[in-house]
Write a protein that holds these residues in place. Structure first.
Motif, PDB file in Angstrom:
ATOM      1  N   ILE A  59       0.877  -1.168   0.000  1.00 43.86           N
ATOM      2  CA  ILE A  59       0.000   0.000   0.000  1.00 43.86           C
ATOM      3  C   ILE A  59       0.917   1.221   0.000  1.00 43.86           C
ATOM      4  O   ILE A  59       1.790   1.344   0.861  1.00 43.86           O
ATOM      5  CB  ILE A  59      -0.929   0.033   1.237  1.00 43.86           C
ATOM      6  CG1 ILE A  59      -1.890  -1.158   1.230  1.00 43.86           C
ATOM      7  CG2 ILE A  59      -1.727   1.342   1.283  1.00 43.86           C
ATOM      8  CD1 ILE A  59      -2.746  -1.281   2.473  1.00 43.86           C
ATOM      9  N   SER A  65       0.209   7.402  -0.542  1.00 40.94           N
ATOM     10  CA  SER A  65      -0.945   8.140  -1.085  1.00 40.94           C
ATOM     11  C   SER A  65      -2.221   7.294  -1.006  1.00 40.94           C
ATOM     12  O   SER A  65      -3.302   7.815  -0.704  1.00 40.94           O
ATOM     13  CB  SER A  65      -0.690   8.604  -2.511  1.00 40.94           C
ATOM     14  OG  SER A  65      -0.444   7.513  -3.365  1.00 40.94           O
ATOM     15  N   GLU A  66      -2.091   5.989  -1.244  1.00 45.23           N
ATOM     16  CA  GLU A  66      -3.252   5.089  -1.098  1.00 45.23           C
ATOM     17  C   GLU A  66      -3.673   5.024   0.362  1.00 45.23           C
ATOM     18  O   GLU A  66      -4.869   5.045   0.672  1.00 45.23           O
ATOM     19  CB  GLU A  66      -2.916   3.689  -1.611  1.00 45.23           C
ATOM     20  CG  GLU A  66      -2.793   3.601  -3.106  1.00 45.23           C
ATOM     21  CD  GLU A  66      -2.312   2.248  -3.581  1.00 45.23           C
ATOM     22  OE1 GLU A  66      -2.766   1.825  -4.652  1.00 45.23           O
ATOM     23  OE2 GLU A  66      -1.491   1.607  -2.896  1.00 45.23           O
ATOM     24  N   LEU A  88      -5.767   7.971   1.266  1.00 46.15           N
ATOM     25  CA  LEU A  88      -7.129   7.844   0.746  1.00 46.15           C
ATOM     26  C   LEU A  88      -7.936   6.819   1.543  1.00 46.15           C
ATOM     27  O   LEU A  88      -9.118   7.039   1.830  1.00 46.15           O
ATOM     28  CB  LEU A  88      -7.100   7.446  -0.734  1.00 46.15           C
ATOM     29  CG  LEU A  88      -6.558   8.491  -1.697  1.00 46.15           C
ATOM     30  CD1 LEU A  88      -6.348   7.889  -3.081  1.00 46.15           C
ATOM     31  CD2 LEU A  88      -7.495   9.690  -1.763  1.00 46.15           C
ATOM     32  N   ILE A  89      -7.299   5.719   1.901  1.00 45.29           N
ATOM     33  CA  ILE A  89      -7.970   4.659   2.658  1.00 45.29           C
ATOM     34  C   ILE A  89      -8.383   5.170   4.034  1.00 45.29           C
ATOM     35  O   ILE A  89      -9.517   4.967   4.471  1.00 45.29           O
ATOM     36  CB  ILE A  89      -7.068   3.416   2.778  1.00 45.29           C
ATOM     37  CG1 ILE A  89      -6.900   2.756   1.407  1.00 45.29           C
ATOM     38  CG2 ILE A  89      -7.623   2.427   3.796  1.00 45.29           C
ATOM     39  CD1 ILE A  89      -5.761   1.757   1.331  1.00 45.29           C
ATOM     40  N   LEU A 149     -13.765   1.686  -1.566  1.00 41.72           N
ATOM     41  CA  LEU A 149     -12.308   1.835  -1.548  1.00 41.72           C
ATOM     42  C   LEU A 149     -11.719   1.613  -2.937  1.00 41.72           C
ATOM     43  O   LEU A 149     -10.811   2.330  -3.348  1.00 41.72           O
ATOM     44  CB  LEU A 149     -11.667   0.872  -0.551  1.00 41.72           C
ATOM     45  CG  LEU A 149     -11.774   1.230   0.921  1.00 41.72           C
ATOM     46  CD1 LEU A 149     -11.166   0.126   1.779  1.00 41.72           C
ATOM     47  CD2 LEU A 149     -11.106   2.554   1.209  1.00 41.72           C
ATOM     48  N   THR A 188      -9.318   4.143  -4.966  1.00 44.17           N
ATOM     49  CA  THR A 188      -7.922   3.694  -5.110  1.00 44.17           C
ATOM     50  C   THR A 188      -7.849   2.777  -6.322  1.00 44.17           C
ATOM     51  O   THR A 188      -7.768   3.237  -7.437  1.00 44.17           O
ATOM     52  CB  THR A 188      -7.402   2.996  -3.835  1.00 44.17           C
ATOM     53  OG1 THR A 188      -8.239   1.879  -3.518  1.00 44.17           O
ATOM     54  CG2 THR A 188      -7.351   3.949  -2.650  1.00 44.17           C
ATOM     55  N   SER A 189      -7.889   1.476  -6.091  1.00 43.52           N
ATOM     56  CA  SER A 189      -7.909   0.487  -7.176  1.00 43.52           C
ATOM     57  C   SER A 189      -8.454  -0.822  -6.617  1.00 43.52           C
ATOM     58  O   SER A 189      -8.513  -1.003  -5.403  1.00 43.52           O
ATOM     59  CB  SER A 189      -6.500   0.261  -7.730  1.00 43.52           C
ATOM     60  OG  SER A 189      -5.705  -0.418  -6.777  1.00 43.52           O
ATOM     61  N   THR A 248      -5.811  -2.494  -4.508  1.00 45.76           N
ATOM     62  CA  THR A 248      -5.671  -1.906  -3.178  1.00 45.76           C
ATOM     63  C   THR A 248      -6.815  -2.349  -2.274  1.00 45.76           C
ATOM     64  O   THR A 248      -6.599  -2.680  -1.107  1.00 45.76           O
ATOM     65  CB  THR A 248      -5.616  -0.372  -3.267  1.00 45.76           C
ATOM     66  OG1 THR A 248      -4.485  -0.008  -4.065  1.00 45.76           O
ATOM     67  CG2 THR A 248      -5.475   0.262  -1.892  1.00 45.76           C
TER      68      THR A 248
END
Length: 94
Positions: free
Chosen positions: A32, A35-36, A39-40, A64, A68-69, A72
């Protein structure tokens, strides 16, 4: 008792910091980025879904994934499972 423990866990998720999440990701070898993680953490603080209910966890992870993706979101799910296993409550995450 189970419901009280689940409420405690949900509160801890809302108080999770980027540093905490990065530490857990390293501990469990789950990639992770910072930046992820930011966001999480932001998403978890706003989360109203119950991660102990399969549909609630699915909705939480879908949100999520949107910010994110998918990879992720899978990583977060894996991290949640690992933490639950470590604390002896994996059976709550059916």
């Amino acid at each position: 008792m189970k419901q009280v423990a689940q409420q405690f866990v949900m509160q801890k998720l809302k108080q999770l910091t980027v540093h905490d999440l990065m530490s857990y990701s390293k501990q469990y070898t789950i990639p992770i980025s910072k930046s992820e993680a930011e966001l999480i953490v932001k998403a978890l603080r706003k989360n109203k879904e119950n991660p102990f209910e399969p549909n609630g966890r699915k909705r939480m992870l879908t949100k999520l994934a949107a910010i994110t993706s998918k990879d992720t979101a899978r990583s977060v799910n894996r991290l949640l499972m690992e933490l639950a296993k470590e604390h002896g409550v994996a059976h709550w995450l059916k």
